[in-house]
Design an enzyme around this catalytic site. Structure first.
Site, mmCIF file in Angstrom:
data_model
loop_
_atom_site.group_PDB
_atom_site.id
_atom_site.type_symbol
_atom_site.label_atom_id
_atom_site.label_comp_id
_atom_site.label_asym_id
_atom_site.label_seq_id
_atom_site.Cartn_x
_atom_site.Cartn_y
_atom_site.Cartn_z
ATOM 1 N N VAL A 1 0.866 -1.174 0.000
ATOM 2 C CA VAL A 1 0.000 0.000 0.000
ATOM 3 C C VAL A 1 0.898 1.217 0.000
ATOM 4 C CG1 VAL A 1 -1.994 -1.099 1.092
ATOM 5 C CG2 VAL A 1 -0.236 -0.058 2.522
ATOM 6 N N SER A 2 0.342 2.338 -0.446
ATOM 7 C CA SER A 2 1.153 3.542 -0.626
ATOM 8 C C SER A 2 1.137 4.487 0.555
ATOM 9 C CB SER A 2 0.672 4.305 -1.862
ATOM 10 O OG SER A 2 0.770 3.484 -2.994
ATOM 11 N N THR A 3 0.089 4.434 1.371
ATOM 12 C CA THR A 3 -0.021 5.396 2.467
ATOM 13 C C THR A 3 -0.335 4.686 3.776
ATOM 14 O OG1 THR A 3 -2.389 5.756 2.124
ATOM 15 C CG2 THR A 3 -0.889 7.182 0.888
ATOM 16 N N GLN B 1 -3.963 3.392 4.456
ATOM 17 C CA GLN B 1 -4.438 2.204 3.746
ATOM 18 C C GLN B 1 -4.005 0.977 4.531
ATOM 19 O OE1 GLN B 1 -2.320 3.033 0.078
ATOM 20 N NE2 GLN B 1 -4.252 3.500 -0.948
#
Length: 96
Positions: A15-17, A20
């Protein structure tokens, strides 16, 4: 190229953040039969992803890395180059 006795399915979830979570990807990779899942929170543009590098180092001929979606490999330039490098190592690529 000789394969080892047991071919492994190695999952990769990203996941990027921080807001999330990996639950959906983890569930899909588990259902796909992954023997091990490498997880991390890193932006797609960041090529220094320790868990992805660990997966690539673990990969042996006959193994299959599995991703939930192709964009989990990273930015668009990585989506096709990474699987190509995997295939040249005698492994296959799969999607959960």
């Amino acid at each position: 190229m000789q394969t080892h006795t047991h071919a492994y399915k190695l999952g990769y979830a990203r996941v990027s953040t921080d807001d999330q979570n990996l639950d959906l990807q983890r569930d899909a990779l588990t259902k796909a039969g992954c023997d091990k899942i490498f997880e991390e929170k890193e932006k797609s543009g960041n090529e220094n992803r320790p868990e992805l590098l660990r997966l690539m180092e673990t990969l042996r001929p006959g193994d299959t890395p599995v991703v939930w979606r192709l964009d989990r490999w990273g930015d668009p330039s990585s989506i096709w180059s990474r699987p190509s490098r995997i295939l040249t190592r005698g492994a296959s690529v799969s999607r959960a």
